[in-house]
Design a protein around this motif. Structure first.
Motif, PDB file in Angstrom:
ATOM      1  N   MET A  19       1.348  -1.130  -0.019  1.00 59.87           N
ATOM      2  CA  MET A  19       0.144   0.288   0.260  1.00 59.87           C
ATOM      3  C   MET A  19       0.635   1.261   0.683  1.00 59.87           C
ATOM      4  O   MET A  19       0.840   2.087  -0.610  1.00 59.87           O
ATOM      5  CB  MET A  19      -1.367   0.199   1.414  1.00 59.87           C
ATOM      6  CG  MET A  19      -1.487  -1.227   1.488  1.00 59.87           C
ATOM      7  SD  MET A  19      -3.241  -1.314   2.993  1.00 59.87           S
ATOM      8  CE  MET A  19      -4.219   0.144   2.481  1.00 59.87           C
ATOM      9  N   ILE A  20       2.128   1.149   1.301  1.00 68.52           N
ATOM     10  CA  ILE A  20       3.532   2.233   0.634  1.00 68.52           C
ATOM     11  C   ILE A  20       3.740   2.906  -0.707  1.00 68.52           C
ATOM     12  O   ILE A  20       3.443   3.157  -1.077  1.00 68.52           O
ATOM     13  CB  ILE A  20       4.116   2.650   2.375  1.00 68.52           C
ATOM     14  CG1 ILE A  20       3.317   2.544   3.253  1.00 68.52           C
ATOM     15  CG2 ILE A  20       5.249   2.832   1.987  1.00 68.52           C
ATOM     16  CD1 ILE A  20       3.091   3.860   3.761  1.00 68.52           C
ATOM     17  N   LEU A  21       4.195   1.824  -1.136  1.00 69.87           N
ATOM     18  CA  LEU A  21       5.096   1.900  -2.882  1.00 69.87           C
ATOM     19  C   LEU A  21       3.923   1.974  -3.626  1.00 69.87           C
ATOM     20  O   LEU A  21       3.933   2.918  -4.472  1.00 69.87           O
ATOM     21  CB  LEU A  21       5.790   0.015  -2.812  1.00 69.87           C
ATOM     22  CG  LEU A  21       6.640  -0.296  -2.241  1.00 69.87           C
ATOM     23  CD1 LEU A  21       6.781  -1.350  -2.108  1.00 69.87           C
ATOM     24  CD2 LEU A  21       7.664   1.034  -2.046  1.00 69.87           C
ATOM     25  N   ARG A  22       2.297   1.343  -3.585  1.00 72.35           N
ATOM     26  CA  ARG A  22       1.496   1.907  -4.631  1.00 72.35           C
ATOM     27  C   ARG A  22       0.869   3.753  -4.704  1.00 72.35           C
ATOM     28  O   ARG A  22       0.810   3.857  -5.567  1.00 72.35           O
ATOM     29  CB  ARG A  22       0.699   1.194  -4.729  1.00 72.35           C
ATOM     30  CG  ARG A  22      -0.509   1.204  -5.353  1.00 72.35           C
ATOM     31  CD  ARG A  22      -1.522  -0.376  -5.695  1.00 72.35           C
ATOM     32  NE  ARG A  22      -2.666   0.194  -4.619  1.00 72.35           N
ATOM     33  CZ  ARG A  22      -3.225  -0.712  -4.200  1.00 72.35           C
ATOM     34  NH1 ARG A  22      -3.673  -1.260  -4.917  1.00 72.35           N
ATOM     35  NH2 ARG A  22      -4.467  -0.262  -3.110  1.00 72.35           N
ATOM     36  N   GLU A  23       1.172   4.085  -3.656  1.00 71.10           N
ATOM     37  CA  GLU A  23       0.752   5.309  -3.328  1.00 71.10           C
ATOM     38  C   GLU A  23       2.690   6.397  -3.111  1.00 71.10           C
ATOM     39  O   GLU A  23       2.114   7.739  -3.680  1.00 71.10           O
ATOM     40  CB  GLU A  23      -0.392   6.207  -1.700  1.00 71.10           C
ATOM     41  CG  GLU A  23      -1.077   4.737  -1.977  1.00 71.10           C
ATOM     42  CD  GLU A  23      -2.241   5.364  -2.628  1.00 71.10           C
ATOM     43  OE1 GLU A  23      -1.683   6.525  -3.776  1.00 71.10           O
ATOM     44  OE2 GLU A  23      -3.167   4.579  -3.724  1.00 71.10           O
ATOM     45  N   VAL A  37      11.395  10.686   3.487  1.00 69.27           N
ATOM     46  CA  VAL A  37      10.464  10.904   3.264  1.00 69.27           C
ATOM     47  C   VAL A  37       9.437  10.657   2.370  1.00 69.27           C
ATOM     48  O   VAL A  37       9.923  10.004   1.187  1.00 69.27           O
ATOM     49  CB  VAL A  37      11.168  12.608   2.538  1.00 69.27           C
ATOM     50  CG1 VAL A  37       9.908  13.370   1.278  1.00 69.27           C
ATOM     51  CG2 VAL A  37      11.826  14.126   3.286  1.00 69.27           C
ATOM     52  N   LEU A  38       8.350  11.585   2.138  1.00 69.81           N
ATOM     53  CA  LEU A  38       7.652  10.253   1.862  1.00 69.81           C
ATOM     54  C   LEU A  38       6.995  11.514   0.819  1.00 69.81           C
ATOM     55  O   LEU A  38       6.177  12.425   0.882  1.00 69.81           O
ATOM     56  CB  LEU A  38       5.731   9.297   2.400  1.00 69.81           C
ATOM     57  CG  LEU A  38       6.053   8.608   3.514  1.00 69.81           C
ATOM     58  CD1 LEU A  38       5.172   8.254   4.324  1.00 69.81           C
ATOM     59  CD2 LEU A  38       7.195   7.765   2.952  1.00 69.81           C
ATOM     60  N   ARG A  39       6.698  10.974  -1.352  1.00 66.48           N
ATOM     61  CA  ARG A  39       5.745  11.823  -1.889  1.00 66.48           C
ATOM     62  C   ARG A  39       4.784  10.859  -2.523  1.00 66.48           C
ATOM     63  O   ARG A  39       5.310   9.961  -3.083  1.00 66.48           O
ATOM     64  CB  ARG A  39       7.691  12.585  -2.741  1.00 66.48           C
ATOM     65  CG  ARG A  39       8.747  13.191  -2.279  1.00 66.48           C
ATOM     66  CD  ARG A  39       9.273  13.521  -2.768  1.00 66.48           C
ATOM     67  NE  ARG A  39      11.015  14.120  -2.610  1.00 66.48           N
ATOM     68  CZ  ARG A  39      10.382  15.118  -1.717  1.00 66.48           C
ATOM     69  NH1 ARG A  39       9.195  16.477  -1.922  1.00 66.48           N
ATOM     70  NH2 ARG A  39      11.477  16.096  -1.560  1.00 66.48           N
ATOM     71  N   LYS A  40       4.254  11.525  -2.780  1.00 62.22           N
ATOM     72  CA  LYS A  40       3.117  11.128  -3.340  1.00 62.22           C
ATOM     73  C   LYS A  40       3.288  11.229  -4.440  1.00 62.22           C
ATOM     74  O   LYS A  40       3.639  11.970  -5.531  1.00 62.22           O
ATOM     75  CB  LYS A  40       1.503  12.087  -3.108  1.00 62.22           C
ATOM     76  CG  LYS A  40       0.712  11.695  -3.708  1.00 62.22           C
ATOM     77  CD  LYS A  40      -0.329  10.605  -2.905  1.00 62.22           C
ATOM     78  CE  LYS A  40      -1.464   9.863  -3.687  1.00 62.22           C
ATOM     79  NZ  LYS A  40      -2.194   8.825  -2.910  1.00 62.22           N
ATOM     80  N   LEU A  41       2.793   9.964  -5.324  1.00 61.96           N
ATOM     81  CA  LEU A  41       3.252   9.540  -6.629  1.00 61.96           C
ATOM     82  C   LEU A  41       2.489  10.183  -7.361  1.00 61.96           C
ATOM     83  O   LEU A  41       1.203  10.191  -7.168  1.00 61.96           O
ATOM     84  CB  LEU A  41       2.911   7.917  -6.700  1.00 61.96           C
ATOM     85  CG  LEU A  41       4.162   6.812  -6.444  1.00 61.96           C
ATOM     86  CD1 LEU A  41       3.908   5.301  -6.110  1.00 61.96           C
ATOM     87  CD2 LEU A  41       5.409   7.246  -6.376  1.00 61.96           C
TER      88      LEU A  41
END
Length: 247
Positions: A210-214, A242-246
């Motif tokens: 779910m994380i990698l998909r988003e 840092v999480l960046r929205k795909l």
């Protein structure tokens, strides 16, 4: 909650039993004779809940933390894992265990993280009776400790790159990765292997998918790599990524 269930007659309604009901049925056989016994039941139930919370939350959350840190440092593996997630899951909202079983790269990554950052550092057992193993005599009441982390990073077993993140070592299964040795024990071994292993693997792979998909996961310049060993391996100074929205 425990007080309410002690007052309940006839146990939990059919089909509505939860983990606390299981504890209560095991600890409390339908009656208690005095207040001290009742208090003991409550304390035991609370203790059991704490054990399950620690075993199910602390270990899994630590593993996922180290996995996100590692994937932020190894963008090639992150990209490969994301591509597999999109190929297998697409934009499905309902993810099944069958779907997760098809995520081969994700499984390899999780296994490699379990090797490098095992859920617990050691397994300890008390010897019940005098025992002989390969000519060694182990007296009764000895406390034996199996150093999981040392075995997981042994160059004799895993090769000279034992300290490196290389998920492809698990491409042909765990036994092949460990050169035929029974040396991969993040969940323990034998009849006392972790009762929550299968559920935890489903949980961990679902979260990663779910994380990698988003999002893309990037290394934070404020991160300081300082693992500290307690019962689990923890990042001493936190784990900023840092999480960046795909797009």
């Amino acid at each position: 909650m425990i007080n309410d269930r002690l007052k309940r007659k006839g146990g939990a309604p059919s089909g509505n039993r939860d983990l606390l009901d299981v504890f209560m049925e095991d600890l409390y056989e339908g009656k208690y004779t005095n207040e001290s016994e009742r208090q003991k039941i409550i304390e035991d139930a609370i203790g059991e809940c704490r054990v399950f919370f620690f075993a199910g939350f602390e270990t899994g959350s630590n593993l996922l933390t180290w996995t996100m840190i590692t994937l932020s440092l190894h963008q090639d593996w992150q990209a490969r894992a994301r591509e597999e997630v999109f190929q297998v899951l697409g934009d499905k909202k309902e993810i099944t265990s069958d779907d997760l079983g098809k995520l081969k790269l994700i499984t390899m990554i999780v296994n490699e993280m379990l090797r490098l950052y095992p859920l617990v550092m050691e397994l300890t057992r008390l010897v019940d009776e005098d025992t002989k193993i390969n000519g060694y005599t182990i007296p009764k009441d000895s406390l034996l400790t199996f150093p999981v982390l040392m075995f997981h990073r042994s160059t004799e077993i895993w090769g000279e790159d034992a300290g490196e993140f290389r998920p492809d070592r698990f491409a042909e299964g765990v036994l092949k990765a460990a050169n035929g040795e029974a040396a991969f024990m993040p969940w323990g071994w034998g009849p006392r292997i972790c009762i929550g292993m299968n559920f935890a693997m489903l949980e961990i792979k679902t979260f990663l998918a779910m994380i990698l998909r988003e999002f893309s996961i990037e290394f934070s310049p404020t991160y300081i790599h300082a693992p500290v060993v307690a019962f689990t391996i923890q990042p001493q100074f936190g784990a900023p990524v840092v999480l960046r929205k795909l797009i």
